[in-house]
Write an enzyme that holds these catalytic residues in place. Structure first.
Site, mmCIF file in Angstrom:
data_model
loop_
_atom_site.group_PDB
_atom_site.id
_atom_site.type_symbol
_atom_site.label_atom_id
_atom_site.label_comp_id
_atom_site.label_asym_id
_atom_site.label_seq_id
_atom_site.Cartn_x
_atom_site.Cartn_y
_atom_site.Cartn_z
ATOM 1 N N LYS A 130 3.026 3.225 1.271
ATOM 2 C CA LYS A 130 4.498 3.225 0.747
ATOM 3 C C LYS A 130 4.893 4.669 0.366
ATOM 4 C CE LYS A 130 5.451 2.847 -3.693
ATOM 5 N NZ LYS A 130 5.442 2.582 -5.110
ATOM 6 N N ASP A 148 8.417 -1.305 -1.453
ATOM 7 C CA ASP A 148 7.769 -1.266 -2.745
ATOM 8 C C ASP A 148 8.223 -2.608 -3.308
ATOM 9 O OD1 ASP A 148 10.371 -1.579 -3.371
ATOM 10 O OD2 ASP A 148 10.476 0.024 -4.742
#
Ligand code: SF4
Length: 217
Positions: A130, A148
């Site tokens: 991420k 996320d």
């Protein structure tokens, strides 16, 4: 603002296009809430942002960047010297260690410049999939889509992905969008997750995506 009118849904591709068109309309300027002026500062802010709000990260990084302004300076720090700056941040001991170790790797293996390739970024301590995607898009303008907790939740509720992990959701979203849309879609899904499609008690009654959202509580 125009509501989603794709009901009954003509086809799945049209429904998905409609969702992203409405997200763009409602969140035209969605971007990261992290403050940064260069790739080094974004790398630090992103690493600190795990389990910490953007506002809290910004409060920490303002004095931190004044004291430790470059990756070279960060590489010379000891983790214990960083801890006082990071104390109000979750997992601050690990993050202090990661910042120093990653900065030393950037100096030793990448000539002092933050790498701009996914495979290189994810080798840095404290930088996962991420975080690498956030950096690629926000610091280098490369097509990347970070998933996320907000992007994961909102995408699954909207039926954009049924994947059970973030890499699967990332893959599904990338297939549904052109590369130029990946980064903006990330920011718009986060904005929607914060504004209406919250983890607890999403405000479906006020949601402009209601008529094309299959999610039921
Ligand atoms: S209708 Fe509800 S679940 Fe669907 S996107 Fe909107 S807020 Fe989220």
């Amino acid at each position: 603002m125009e509501q989603c009118k794709t009901s009954p849904m003509k086809n799945e591709a049209a429904r998905i296009r409609r969702i992203f068109m409405l997200l763009k309309e409602h969140y035209p300027r969605a971007r990261t809430g992290l403050r940064f002026e260069n790739p080094y500062q974004l790398f630090v802010a992103v690493l600190l942002s795990a389990q910490t709000t953007d506002e809290q990260v910004n409060r920490i990084t303002a004095p931190l960047f004044a004291a430790v302004p470059t990756v070279a300076a960060m590489a010379k720090m000891k983790a214990a010297e960083l801890e006082p700056y990071l104390k109000s941040c979750g997992l601050y001991r690990n993050k202090s260690r990661y910042l120093v170790e990653a900065s030393r790797m950037i100096m030793g293996e990448f000539g002092g410049a933050l790498p701009d390739k996914f495979e290189d970024l994810t080798r840095l301590p404290g930088i996962g999939r991420k975080s690498a995607n956030v950096i690629l898009y926000a610091a280098f303008g490369k097509p990347a889509l970070a998933v996320d907790t907000h992007v994961y939740r909102v995408s699954r509720r909207l039926g954009l992905s049924a994947a059970e992990d973030t890499a699967g959701v990332e893959s599904d979203l990338k297939k549904a969008l052109s590369p130029g849309e990946w980064g903006p879609a990330h920011h718009r899904l986060i904005a929607h997750g914060r504004a209406l499609c919250r983890a607890r008690r999403p405000d479906c009654a006020r949601c402009f995506l209601k008529s094309c959202c299959p999610w039921k509580e």
